[in-house]
Design an enzyme around this catalytic site. Structure first.
Site, short mmCIF file in Angstrom:
data_model
loop_
_atom_site.label_atom_id
_atom_site.label_comp_id
_atom_site.label_asym_id
_atom_site.label_seq_id
_atom_site.Cartn_x
_atom_site.Cartn_y
_atom_site.Cartn_z
N GLU A 99 0.89 -1.25 0.15
CA GLU A 99 0.01 0.10 -0.01
C GLU A 99 0.94 1.21 0.01
O GLU A 99 2.00 1.08 0.64
CB GLU A 99 -1.07 -0.09 1.30
CG GLU A 99 -2.01 0.86 1.40
CD GLU A 99 -2.66 1.41 0.27
OE1 GLU A 99 -2.59 1.65 -0.83
OE2 GLU A 99 -3.97 1.43 0.67
N ASP A 100 0.51 2.48 -0.29
CA ASP A 100 1.00 3.66 -0.29
C ASP A 100 1.09 4.08 1.11
O ASP A 100 2.26 4.74 1.40
CB ASP A 100 0.38 4.59 -1.24
CG ASP A 100 -0.97 4.82 -1.18
OD1 ASP A 100 -1.95 4.47 -0.50
OD2 ASP A 100 -1.45 5.84 -2.04
N ASP A 103 -3.33 5.85 6.62
CA ASP A 103 -3.81 7.09 7.24
C ASP A 103 -4.87 6.81 8.34
O ASP A 103 -4.44 6.32 9.55
CB ASP A 103 -4.48 7.72 6.12
CG ASP A 103 -4.79 9.09 6.52
OD1 ASP A 103 -4.13 10.06 7.28
OD2 ASP A 103 -5.71 9.77 5.97
N PHE A 152 -0.42 16.51 4.08
CA PHE A 152 -0.92 15.85 2.92
C PHE A 152 -0.08 15.58 1.98
O PHE A 152 0.64 16.79 1.71
CB PHE A 152 -2.12 16.44 2.41
CG PHE A 152 -2.90 15.53 1.67
CD1 PHE A 152 -3.96 14.61 1.95
CD2 PHE A 152 -2.63 15.28 0.07
CE1 PHE A 152 -4.28 13.60 1.11
CE2 PHE A 152 -3.20 14.63 -0.79
CZ PHE A 152 -4.19 13.73 -0.26
N VAL A 153 0.68 14.54 1.60
CA VAL A 153 1.73 14.21 0.65
C VAL A 153 1.43 13.88 -0.65
O VAL A 153 0.35 13.13 -0.80
CB VAL A 153 2.77 13.44 1.28
CG1 VAL A 153 3.41 13.96 2.80
CG2 VAL A 153 2.28 11.81 1.84
N ARG A 165 1.04 12.06 -8.99
CA ARG A 165 1.55 10.58 -8.69
C ARG A 165 2.83 10.40 -9.31
O ARG A 165 3.96 9.83 -8.81
CB ARG A 165 0.61 9.59 -9.42
CG ARG A 165 -0.89 9.51 -8.73
CD ARG A 165 -1.40 8.14 -9.13
NE ARG A 165 -3.00 8.07 -8.95
CZ ARG A 165 -3.44 7.81 -7.81
NH1 ARG A 165 -2.49 7.45 -6.95
NH2 ARG A 165 -4.64 7.85 -7.57
P1 IMP Z 1 -6.88 5.04 5.15
O1 IMP Z 1 -8.05 4.14 4.65
O2 IMP Z 1 -7.44 6.48 5.69
O3 IMP Z 1 -5.67 4.58 5.68
O4 IMP Z 1 -6.54 5.84 3.77
C1 IMP Z 1 -5.65 5.25 3.10
C2 IMP Z 1 -5.68 5.97 1.51
O5 IMP Z 1 -5.91 7.47 1.61
C3 IMP Z 1 -4.35 5.61 0.90
O6 IMP Z 1 -4.23 4.55 0.17
C4 IMP Z 1 -4.14 7.00 -0.05
O7 IMP Z 1 -4.74 6.83 -1.16
C5 IMP Z 1 -5.22 8.08 0.84
N1 IMP Z 1 -4.36 9.03 1.77
C6 IMP Z 1 -4.15 9.35 2.78
N2 IMP Z 1 -3.15 10.02 3.12
C7 IMP Z 1 -2.80 10.71 1.92
C8 IMP Z 1 -1.84 11.36 1.78
O8 IMP Z 1 -1.24 12.44 2.56
N3 IMP Z 1 -1.66 11.62 0.45
C9 IMP Z 1 -2.12 11.10 -0.61
N4 IMP Z 1 -3.36 10.16 -0.30
C10 IMP Z 1 -3.40 9.93 1.01
MG MG Z 2 -5.27 7.94 -3.25
#
Ligand code: IMP
Ligand code: MG
Length: 180
Positions: A99-100, A103, A152-153, A165
């Site tokens: 995963e990237d 959050d 936010f990155v 991207r």
């Molecule tokens: P989560 O379900 O809140 O953990 O969100 C995960 C997804 O939110 C990631 O796969 C990203 O696509 C997006 N995301 C969360 N924070 C960032 C950020 O700082 N930059 C870009 N995408 C983010």
């Molecule tokens: Mg995204």
């Protein structure tokens, strides 16, 4: 230009490349020469996935999944949906989800639950970035590239509204871009 929208570079290309090698070594330590199924969570982890899988000499099957948890904004809805699933069963396999970023954790906690129901031999979570201060769902990465502050990155796969991207490094997006 994309880079005009970036306030500052948080992680350089060189730092990413070095960390990818270290994560590959950690995976190797855990799995040795065993076969792996690595799942790229589209689209944010595409470059990380490409670099990481190429850094392993194991026999790796590449799988792709697409889930949506976010709209085009910067906060999670808490709602997760599978848009595209893996193409082969993972039962009995060594599975690594790539995963990237973690959050709120909603996306990966959901994914981990539904993938573990398919009875893989092992299921590990690998994430390039982790924002622990934002966590709402209980989930931890087994392999974490970098812990970052609550900013936010974008770049190296990460987007804002599908842009940025293809920046080769990870940078902090200027607030004026998403607070418009
Ligand atoms: P989560 O379900 O809140 O953990 O969100 C995960 C997804 O939110 C990631 O796969 C990203 O696509 C997006 N995301 C969360 N924070 C960032 C950020 O700082 N930059 C870009 N995408 C983010
Ligand atoms: Mg995204």
């Amino acid at each position: 230009m994309m880079k005009d929208d970036v306030a500052r570079i948080l992680i350089t290309k060189e730092q990413i490349a070095a960390r990818v090698k270290e994560i590959a070594a950690d995976i190797k330590k855990d799995f040795g020469d065993e076969d792996l199924v690595m799942i790229c969570i589209l689209r944010g982890s595409c470059y990380f996935f490409a670099d990481l899988t190429k850094s392993l000499d194991n026999s790796v099957t590449l799988e792709f999944m697409s889930v949506s948890s976010y709209g085009s904004g910067t906060t999670s809805s808490g709602e997760v949906r599978i848009n595209k699933d893996v193409s082969s069963p993972i039962e009995g396999k060594n599975v690594i989800v790539v995963e990237d970023i973690i959050d709120t954790g909603y996306t990966l906690s959901y994914l981990k639950r539904i993938l573990s129901e398919r009875r893989p031999k092992a299921l590990k979570i690998c994430t390039l970035l982790d924002k622990p201060s934002r966590r709402e769902a209980e989930i931890e990465g087994d392999y974490v590239g970098f812990e970052i502050p609550n900013e936010f990155v974008v770049g190296y796969g990460l987007d804002y509204a599908q842009k940025y991207r293809n920046l080769p490094e990870v940078g902090v997006l200027k607030e004026e871009i998403y607070k418009k």
